[in-house]
Scaffold this motif. Sequence first.
Motif, PDB file in Angstrom:
ATOM      1  N   VAL A  25      -4.795   0.770   5.888  1.00 50.36           N
ATOM      2  CA  VAL A  25      -4.376   2.151   5.660  1.00 50.36           C
ATOM      3  C   VAL A  25      -5.164   2.775   4.518  1.00 50.36           C
ATOM      4  O   VAL A  25      -5.258   2.202   3.435  1.00 50.36           O
ATOM      5  CB  VAL A  25      -2.863   2.194   5.332  1.00 50.36           C
ATOM      6  N   ASP A  26      -5.730   3.959   4.769  1.00 40.34           N
ATOM      7  CA  ASP A  26      -6.376   4.714   3.704  1.00 40.34           C
ATOM      8  C   ASP A  26      -5.557   5.979   3.432  1.00 40.34           C
ATOM      9  O   ASP A  26      -4.479   6.162   4.001  1.00 40.34           O
ATOM     10  CB  ASP A  26      -7.829   5.030   4.049  1.00 40.34           C
ATOM     11  N   GLU A  27      -6.053   6.854   2.582  1.00 44.54           N
ATOM     12  CA  GLU A  27      -5.286   8.034   2.177  1.00 44.54           C
ATOM     13  C   GLU A  27      -4.998   8.968   3.355  1.00 44.54           C
ATOM     14  O   GLU A  27      -3.897   9.517   3.458  1.00 44.54           O
ATOM     15  CB  GLU A  27      -6.016   8.788   1.064  1.00 44.54           C
ATOM     16  N   LEU A 171       6.718   1.929   0.105  1.00 45.65           N
ATOM     17  CA  LEU A 171       5.831   0.784   0.248  1.00 45.65           C
ATOM     18  C   LEU A 171       4.441   1.241   0.686  1.00 45.65           C
ATOM     19  O   LEU A 171       3.423   0.737   0.197  1.00 45.65           O
ATOM     20  CB  LEU A 171       6.430  -0.190   1.268  1.00 45.65           C
ATOM     21  N   LEU A 172       4.390   2.216   1.593  1.00 53.55           N
ATOM     22  CA  LEU A 172       3.113   2.801   2.015  1.00 53.55           C
ATOM     23  C   LEU A 172       2.400   3.404   0.809  1.00 53.55           C
ATOM     24  O   LEU A 172       1.213   3.159   0.596  1.00 53.55           O
ATOM     25  CB  LEU A 172       3.357   3.871   3.084  1.00 53.55           C
ATOM     26  N   ASP A 173       3.128   4.189   0.006  1.00 54.86           N
ATOM     27  CA  ASP A 173       2.534   4.812  -1.183  1.00 54.86           C
ATOM     28  C   ASP A 173       2.012   3.759  -2.150  1.00 54.86           C
ATOM     29  O   ASP A 173       0.925   3.903  -2.712  1.00 54.86           O
ATOM     30  CB  ASP A 173       3.558   5.717  -1.877  1.00 54.86           C
ATOM     31  N   ALA A 174       2.777   2.681  -2.344  1.00 62.05           N
ATOM     32  CA  ALA A 174       2.346   1.612  -3.246  1.00 62.05           C
ATOM     33  C   ALA A 174       1.098   0.908  -2.708  1.00 62.05           C
ATOM     34  O   ALA A 174       0.197   0.560  -3.474  1.00 62.05           O
ATOM     35  CB  ALA A 174       3.477   0.607  -3.454  1.00 62.05           C
ATOM     36  N   ALA A 175       1.037   0.705  -1.396  1.00 62.96           N
ATOM     37  CA  ALA A 175      -0.121   0.039  -0.792  1.00 62.96           C
ATOM     38  C   ALA A 175      -1.377   0.885  -0.945  1.00 62.96           C
ATOM     39  O   ALA A 175      -2.447   0.373  -1.268  1.00 62.96           O
ATOM     40  CB  ALA A 175       0.141  -0.256   0.683  1.00 62.96           C
ATOM     41  N   VAL A 176      -1.251   2.191  -0.743  1.00 62.77           N
ATOM     42  CA  VAL A 176      -2.407   3.080  -0.880  1.00 62.77           C
ATOM     43  C   VAL A 176      -2.835   3.158  -2.340  1.00 62.77           C
ATOM     44  O   VAL A 176      -4.021   3.101  -2.649  1.00 62.77           O
ATOM     45  CB  VAL A 176      -2.105   4.480  -0.302  1.00 62.77           C
ATOM     46  N   ALA A 177      -1.868   3.247  -3.264  1.00 60.50           N
ATOM     47  CA  ALA A 177      -2.187   3.283  -4.697  1.00 60.50           C
ATOM     48  C   ALA A 177      -2.887   1.992  -5.118  1.00 60.50           C
ATOM     49  O   ALA A 177      -3.848   2.019  -5.877  1.00 60.50           O
ATOM     50  CB  ALA A 177      -0.924   3.498  -5.521  1.00 60.50           C
ATOM     51  N   ARG A 178      -2.414   0.856  -4.600  1.00 60.23           N
ATOM     52  CA  ARG A 178      -3.025  -0.438  -4.910  1.00 60.23           C
ATOM     53  C   ARG A 178      -4.475  -0.479  -4.436  1.00 60.23           C
ATOM     54  O   ARG A 178      -5.344  -1.018  -5.097  1.00 60.23           O
ATOM     55  CB  ARG A 178      -2.226  -1.562  -4.261  1.00 60.23           C
ATOM     56  N   ASP A 179      -4.731   0.135  -3.290  1.00 65.60           N
ATOM     57  CA  ASP A 179      -6.083   0.123  -2.745  1.00 65.60           C
ATOM     58  C   ASP A 179      -7.048   0.935  -3.593  1.00 65.60           C
ATOM     59  O   ASP A 179      -8.255   0.737  -3.512  1.00 65.60           O
ATOM     60  CB  ASP A 179      -6.092   0.659  -1.309  1.00 65.60           C
ATOM     61  N   HIS A 180      -6.533   1.848  -4.414  1.00 69.73           N
ATOM     62  CA  HIS A 180      -7.399   2.664  -5.262  1.00 69.73           C
ATOM     63  C   HIS A 180      -7.603   2.052  -6.640  1.00 69.73           C
ATOM     64  O   HIS A 180      -8.385   2.556  -7.425  1.00 69.73           O
ATOM     65  CB  HIS A 180      -6.834   4.084  -5.391  1.00 69.73           C
ATOM     66  N   GLU A 181      -6.884   0.951  -6.934  1.00 69.51           N
ATOM     67  CA  GLU A 181      -7.070   0.264  -8.206  1.00 69.51           C
ATOM     68  C   GLU A 181      -8.314  -0.600  -8.118  1.00 69.51           C
ATOM     69  O   GLU A 181      -8.626  -1.156  -7.067  1.00 69.51           O
ATOM     70  CB  GLU A 181      -5.865  -0.632  -8.510  1.00 69.51           C
ATOM     71  N   PRO A 182      -9.030  -0.747  -9.245  1.00 65.55           N
ATOM     72  CA  PRO A 182     -10.190  -1.642  -9.224  1.00 65.55           C
ATOM     73  C   PRO A 182      -9.744  -3.074  -8.960  1.00 65.55           C
ATOM     74  O   PRO A 182      -8.699  -3.503  -9.449  1.00 65.55           O
ATOM     75  CB  PRO A 182     -10.784  -1.516 -10.633  1.00 65.55           C
ATOM     76  N   ASP A 183     -10.524  -3.788  -8.183  1.00 68.12           N
ATOM     77  CA  ASP A 183     -10.226  -5.181  -7.860  1.00 68.12           C
ATOM     78  C   ASP A 183     -10.753  -6.058  -8.993  1.00 68.12           C
ATOM     79  O   ASP A 183     -11.951  -6.120  -9.238  1.00 68.12           O
ATOM     80  CB  ASP A 183     -10.895  -5.548  -6.536  1.00 68.12           C
ATOM     81  N   ALA A 184      -9.840  -6.703  -9.700  1.00 67.30           N
ATOM     82  CA  ALA A 184     -10.222  -7.539 -10.850  1.00 67.30           C
ATOM     83  C   ALA A 184     -11.107  -8.703 -10.447  1.00 67.30           C
ATOM     84  O   ALA A 184     -11.850  -9.240 -11.258  1.00 67.30           O
ATOM     85  CB  ALA A 184      -8.968  -8.059 -11.555  1.00 67.30           C
TER      86      ALA A 184
END
Length: 191
Positions: A25-27, A171-184
Amino acid sequence: MVGADIVCNSTSNQYTTCTPRGRIVDELDATLLRLFSAEPRIGVLEASRRLGVARGTVQARLDKLSRAGVTAGWGPVLDPEALGYPVTAFLTLEIRQGSGHETIARHLSTIPEVLEAYTITGAGDMWCRVVARSNADLQRVIDAVLSDSGIVRSSTVIALDTQIRHRVLPLLDAAVARDHEPDASSPANRS
């Protein structure tokens, strides 16, 4: 395409969607899902008009989300209380050794008042959400559940009120927000 780990697609001037490889899922997908959740009868053409993307893009996205299992269905959501079942209860079942969860699940699926059942860890073996027409009718439902000899005992908790209805959009909003965080773990973010 931008980098090996991120894929970007321009769907219009308004939406350029970048999805980490392997993410579903993207934005744009999230916006589309929010729109259809708020207005399930809107239709593909009206959704495309409101979002400023082509009708084919909306249809392709819906098809992709359906194939990926993100959307579980498009049917109406029924309210048990409006159907005459205002009592909700949760049953924790203990299953006799050797009976098998699948056998019990088949039995439970024959009882219309059993809305869902899960194999669980902890004090019991299986958890069920059931509904009934009244507290007295709940006893009939419990008796029907316990009529299978594979169930040793049940404990019941009656719901007094609903504080949060079943929901998935946060949960959808959290998943999309997580996808925009930099991957450590990506090489670019390691020190």
